[in-house]
Design an enzyme around this catalytic site. Structure first.
Site, short mmCIF file in Angstrom:
data_model
loop_
_atom_site.label_atom_id
_atom_site.label_comp_id
_atom_site.label_asym_id
_atom_site.label_seq_id
_atom_site.Cartn_x
_atom_site.Cartn_y
_atom_site.Cartn_z
N ASN A 216 0.87 -1.18 0.00
CA ASN A 216 0.00 0.00 0.00
C ASN A 216 0.90 1.23 0.00
O ASN A 216 1.41 1.62 1.04
CB ASN A 216 -0.91 -0.03 1.24
CG ASN A 216 -1.74 1.24 1.36
OD1 ASN A 216 -1.86 2.00 0.40
ND2 ASN A 216 -2.33 1.46 2.53
N TRP A 217 1.09 1.79 -1.18
CA TRP A 217 2.03 2.91 -1.30
C TRP A 217 1.47 4.22 -0.76
O TRP A 217 2.18 5.22 -0.72
CB TRP A 217 2.42 3.10 -2.77
CG TRP A 217 3.23 1.98 -3.36
CD1 TRP A 217 3.81 0.93 -2.70
CD2 TRP A 217 3.55 1.81 -4.75
NE1 TRP A 217 4.47 0.13 -3.60
CE2 TRP A 217 4.33 0.64 -4.87
CE3 TRP A 217 3.25 2.53 -5.90
CZ2 TRP A 217 4.81 0.17 -6.09
CZ3 TRP A 217 3.72 2.07 -7.12
CH2 TRP A 217 4.50 0.92 -7.21
N LYS A 218 0.17 4.24 -0.47
CA LYS A 218 -0.48 5.47 0.02
C LYS A 218 -0.23 6.61 -0.97
O LYS A 218 -0.30 6.38 -2.17
CB LYS A 218 0.01 5.77 1.44
CG LYS A 218 -0.12 4.54 2.35
CD LYS A 218 0.07 4.82 3.79
CE LYS A 218 -0.11 3.53 4.58
NZ LYS A 218 -0.17 3.76 6.02
N HIS B 164 -9.88 1.81 4.62
CA HIS B 164 -8.61 2.08 5.29
C HIS B 164 -8.81 3.19 6.32
O HIS B 164 -9.52 4.17 6.06
CB HIS B 164 -7.52 2.47 4.28
CG HIS B 164 -6.16 2.45 4.88
ND1 HIS B 164 -5.72 3.45 5.72
CD2 HIS B 164 -5.16 1.54 4.81
CE1 HIS B 164 -4.48 3.15 6.12
NE2 HIS B 164 -4.13 2.00 5.58
N GLU C 2 -7.02 5.59 7.25
CA GLU C 2 -6.62 6.94 6.84
C GLU C 2 -7.71 7.57 5.96
O GLU C 2 -7.90 8.79 5.98
CB GLU C 2 -5.26 6.88 6.12
CG GLU C 2 -4.14 6.61 7.11
CD GLU C 2 -2.86 6.05 6.49
OE1 GLU C 2 -2.77 5.94 5.26
OE2 GLU C 2 -1.95 5.72 7.28
N GLU D 73 -6.10 -4.07 10.75
CA GLU D 73 -5.08 -3.03 10.90
C GLU D 73 -5.40 -2.18 12.13
O GLU D 73 -6.13 -1.17 12.02
CB GLU D 73 -5.06 -2.12 9.68
CG GLU D 73 -4.67 -2.80 8.39
CD GLU D 73 -4.04 -1.81 7.42
OE1 GLU D 73 -2.90 -2.03 7.03
OE2 GLU D 73 -4.69 -0.81 7.10
N GLY E 126 1.77 3.06 10.75
CA GLY E 126 2.74 4.14 10.58
C GLY E 126 3.39 4.61 11.87
O GLY E 126 4.03 5.66 11.91
N SER F 22 2.71 -1.23 10.59
CA SER F 22 4.14 -1.22 10.91
C SER F 22 4.84 -2.56 10.65
O SER F 22 5.76 -2.92 11.38
CB SER F 22 4.36 -0.77 12.36
OG SER F 22 3.98 0.58 12.52
N GLY G 112 2.56 -0.76 4.44
CA GLY G 112 2.62 0.64 4.02
C GLY G 112 4.05 1.09 3.79
O GLY G 112 4.67 0.78 2.78
N GLY G 113 4.60 1.80 4.76
CA GLY G 113 5.93 2.41 4.62
C GLY G 113 6.99 1.47 4.08
O GLY G 113 7.77 1.84 3.18
#
Ligand code: PGA
Length: 270
Positions: free
Chosen positions: A22-24, A111, A113, A188, A194, A232, A253-254
């Site tokens: 998930n590159w956001k 999600h 976010e 999640e 994050g 994370s 993600g990150g």
């Protein structure tokens, strides 16, 4: 991707090992997204289905790049990060599931976010999931509790409510396909996204057991549903996550922005 039997662990029948990048809202340039997609699509996932969820503006270019005849993209699935529930109309800034259907295999829905930034509540998330499924998209349905809810002992109730209000509102026929389900649940916990604070294997397993129980209450086969963990996940902690009971994969993600790290996470689930 629906329901391909994979893995050797007992009870995995019908479940898919699924690790999704998930590159956001990254990377800033479409050309960089294409380069990253090419590299990640080349990761040897073995029996793991790889997913890439680029920003929507890069979907078309990434799709062209990883589906080129020269690319070995047999196991790569493309996902949008969100969809709108209406097919078309006066919805400035929104992208419909119908529009995504021509570009991607599925979409992330719910999600935290997006819930946070767009004010999505359970009802809106349910409409988004329904719209995506009706358009033939595979849905990665995100759920998870806040730190405050966990501290108050409400984790189980929050998970049950999010599963019921979303997947429970959708016709069971839409959720199923020959050989499996057309959705995965991504557990999640919001406090882990994050933050560098990853859920322990026990916390992830317990929450995922709750997911499967609630799916069973809805009349679905909880043990045949793919349920992944997100929050994370890194190359350092992914082995714990990959060996946790009931965890079929990860939403990353990150760490998915670094090819080597993402490759190590995928390898942990093989
Ligand atoms: P993170 O994000 O891996 O950066 O915590 C996961 C997600 O939001 O899907």
């Amino acid at each position: 991707m629906t329901g391909t039997p994979s893995g050797t662990r007992a009870g995995r029948r019908g479940r898919t090992k699924l690790v999704v990048a998930n590159w956001k809202m990254n990377p800033p340039a479409i050309a960089d997204a294409v380069s990253l997609a090419r590299l990640e699509a080349a990761i040897d996932g073995g029996d793991v289905t790889l997913g890439i969820a680029p920003p929507v503006v890069a979907l078309s270019a990434v799709a062209d790049a990883i589906r080129a005849p020269s690319a070995d993209a047999r196991r790569v699935r493309l996902f949008a990060q969100d969809v709108h529930w209406e097919t078309a109309g006066a919805y400035t800034g929104q992208i419909s599931a119908a529009m995504i259907a021509g570009l991607a295999d599925g979409s992330i829905v719910g999600h935290s976010e997006v819930r946070r930034d767009q004010g999505d509540d359970d009802a809106r998330v349910a409409r988004k999931a329904g719209a995506a499924l009706r358009q033939g998209l595979y849905v990665i349905y995100c759920i998870g509790e806040t730190l405050e809810q966990r501290a108050r002992g409400e984790t189980e109730a929050v998970i049950e409510r999010q599963i019921r209000s979303g997947l429970g509102a959708i016709d069971a026929a839409l959720l199923s396909a020959e050989g499996g389900y057309r959705f995965a649940v991504a557990y999640e916990p919001i406090w882990a996204i994050g933050t560098g604070v990853v859920a322990t294997a026990a916390q992830a397993s317990e929450a995922i057991a709750t997911v499967r129980r609630e799916l069973a209450r809805l009349g679905l086969d909880g043990n045949a549903a793919t349920v992944i963990y997100g929050g994370s996940v890194t190359a350092l902690n992914c082995v714990d996550c990959a060996t946790a009971d009931g965890v079929d994969g990860a939403l990353v993600g990150g760490a998915s922005l670094k090819v080597d790290e993402f490759a190590r996470i995928v390898a942990a689930f093989r």
